[in-house]
Design a protein around this motif. Structure first.
Motif, PDB file in Angstrom:
ATOM      1  N   ARG A  19       4.340  17.582  13.656  1.00 57.86           N
ATOM      2  CA  ARG A  19       4.495  16.132  13.778  1.00 57.86           C
ATOM      3  C   ARG A  19       5.050  15.541  12.487  1.00 57.86           C
ATOM      4  O   ARG A  19       5.949  14.692  12.504  1.00 57.86           O
ATOM      5  CB  ARG A  19       3.151  15.476  14.117  1.00 57.86           C
ATOM      6  CG  ARG A  19       3.284  13.983  14.434  1.00 57.86           C
ATOM      7  CD  ARG A  19       1.937  13.288  14.536  1.00 57.86           C
ATOM      8  NE  ARG A  19       1.416  12.991  13.217  1.00 57.86           N
ATOM      9  CZ  ARG A  19       0.243  13.432  12.731  1.00 57.86           C
ATOM     10  NH1 ARG A  19      -0.572  14.162  13.462  1.00 57.86           N
ATOM     11  NH2 ARG A  19      -0.131  13.101  11.507  1.00 57.86           N
ATOM     12  N   GLN A  20       4.537  15.985  11.363  1.00 57.12           N
ATOM     13  CA  GLN A  20       5.000  15.463  10.077  1.00 57.12           C
ATOM     14  C   GLN A  20       6.455  15.854   9.807  1.00 57.12           C
ATOM     15  O   GLN A  20       7.220  15.065   9.253  1.00 57.12           O
ATOM     16  CB  GLN A  20       4.064  15.907   8.961  1.00 57.12           C
ATOM     17  CG  GLN A  20       2.697  15.242   9.064  1.00 57.12           C
ATOM     18  CD  GLN A  20       1.659  15.794   8.101  1.00 57.12           C
ATOM     19  OE1 GLN A  20       1.762  16.913   7.608  1.00 57.12           O
ATOM     20  NE2 GLN A  20       0.638  14.991   7.834  1.00 57.12           N
ATOM     21  N   ALA A  21       6.843  17.052  10.227  1.00 58.71           N
ATOM     22  CA  ALA A  21       8.242  17.474  10.068  1.00 58.71           C
ATOM     23  C   ALA A  21       9.161  16.611  10.936  1.00 58.71           C
ATOM     24  O   ALA A  21      10.240  16.200  10.495  1.00 58.71           O
ATOM     25  CB  ALA A  21       8.398  18.944  10.427  1.00 58.71           C
ATOM     26  N   ILE A  22       8.727  16.325  12.151  1.00 57.95           N
ATOM     27  CA  ILE A  22       9.509  15.461  13.041  1.00 57.95           C
ATOM     28  C   ILE A  22       9.589  14.054  12.465  1.00 57.95           C
ATOM     29  O   ILE A  22      10.657  13.426  12.478  1.00 57.95           O
ATOM     30  CB  ILE A  22       8.910  15.460  14.459  1.00 57.95           C
ATOM     31  CG1 ILE A  22       9.114  16.831  15.115  1.00 57.95           C
ATOM     32  CG2 ILE A  22       9.520  14.346  15.316  1.00 57.95           C
ATOM     33  CD1 ILE A  22       8.347  17.030  16.417  1.00 57.95           C
ATOM     34  N   ALA A  23       8.494  13.555  11.934  1.00 60.24           N
ATOM     35  CA  ALA A  23       8.481  12.215  11.337  1.00 60.24           C
ATOM     36  C   ALA A  23       9.495  12.120  10.212  1.00 60.24           C
ATOM     37  O   ALA A  23      10.270  11.149  10.136  1.00 60.24           O
ATOM     38  CB  ALA A  23       7.077  11.868  10.842  1.00 60.24           C
ATOM     39  N   SER A  24       9.524  13.094   9.333  1.00 62.71           N
ATOM     40  CA  SER A  24      10.486  13.094   8.222  1.00 62.71           C
ATOM     41  C   SER A  24      11.917  13.147   8.745  1.00 62.71           C
ATOM     42  O   SER A  24      12.800  12.434   8.255  1.00 62.71           O
ATOM     43  CB  SER A  24      10.235  14.284   7.297  1.00 62.71           C
ATOM     44  OG  SER A  24       8.994  14.161   6.664  1.00 62.71           O
ATOM     45  N   HIS A  25      12.141  13.979   9.750  1.00 67.85           N
ATOM     46  CA  HIS A  25      13.474  14.156  10.325  1.00 67.85           C
ATOM     47  C   HIS A  25      13.994  12.860  10.951  1.00 67.85           C
ATOM     48  O   HIS A  25      15.123  12.446  10.676  1.00 67.85           O
ATOM     49  CB  HIS A  25      13.436  15.281  11.365  1.00 67.85           C
ATOM     50  CG  HIS A  25      14.712  15.480  12.090  1.00 67.85           C
ATOM     51  ND1 HIS A  25      15.810  16.078  11.508  1.00 67.85           N
ATOM     52  CD2 HIS A  25      15.078  15.158  13.357  1.00 67.85           C
ATOM     53  CE1 HIS A  25      16.797  16.110  12.388  1.00 67.85           C
ATOM     54  NE2 HIS A  25      16.380  15.561  13.520  1.00 67.85           N
TER      55      HIS A  25
END
Length: 149
Positions: A19-25
């Motif tokens: 989720r955090q990787a998607i948020a950054s992306h």
């Protein structure tokens, strides 16, 4: 404040890192991220996270929602109980594109134990760049909405 570039993200404990990787992306792509998911690994309940995200989308506060759990199934089921939500689970880019183009999906669910980060980001991109085609599909989306009673 309602905004057409706001996306809510949530997950249970099994999907925090993805989720955090998607948020950054998606933030790097210009979206305003509203991350309401947990930040610590203690066990939590996916239905409450799916519902909370779905309510922000259904209210119009967020244009889209992206939710995650281990398989993506349970959190999607919870989100779809909220009136006005059309959430699909995707493990490939074709499905992600089609749920937007044909079903006017406003939420996407991903299984963090099913797909890796690279594929998940591609799925998110396919979902966010696809446009609802309307036409014959609009009548079908209306039929789905009518089931909400």
């Amino acid at each position: 404040m309602k905004s057409s570039n706001r996306i809510v993200l949530s997950s249970d404990h099994a999907a925090i890192q993805l989720r955090q990787a998607i948020a950054s992306h998606i933030a790097a792509c210009g979206w305003v991220v509203v991350d309401i998911g947990p930040t610590t690994p203690e066990s939590t309940h996916y239905p409450k996270h799916g519902e909370a995200a779905a309510r922000l989308v259904a209210s119009g506060d967020c244009r889209f929602g992206i939710i995650l759990c281990g398989t993506g199934q349970g959190i999607m089921m919870a989100a779809n109980k909220v009136a006005g939500i059309r959430c699909g689970i995707c493990a490939d880019t074709f499905s992600a594109r089609m749920i937007r183009q044909h079903n006017d999906a406003n939420m996407l669910s991903i299984g963090a134990r099913v797909v890796g980060e690279g594929l998940a980001l591609d799925i998110v991109d396919a979902f966010l760049t696809a446009k609802f085609e309307g036409g014959r599909h609009a009548m079908r989306v209306e039929m789905i909405a009518a089931l909400e009673g």
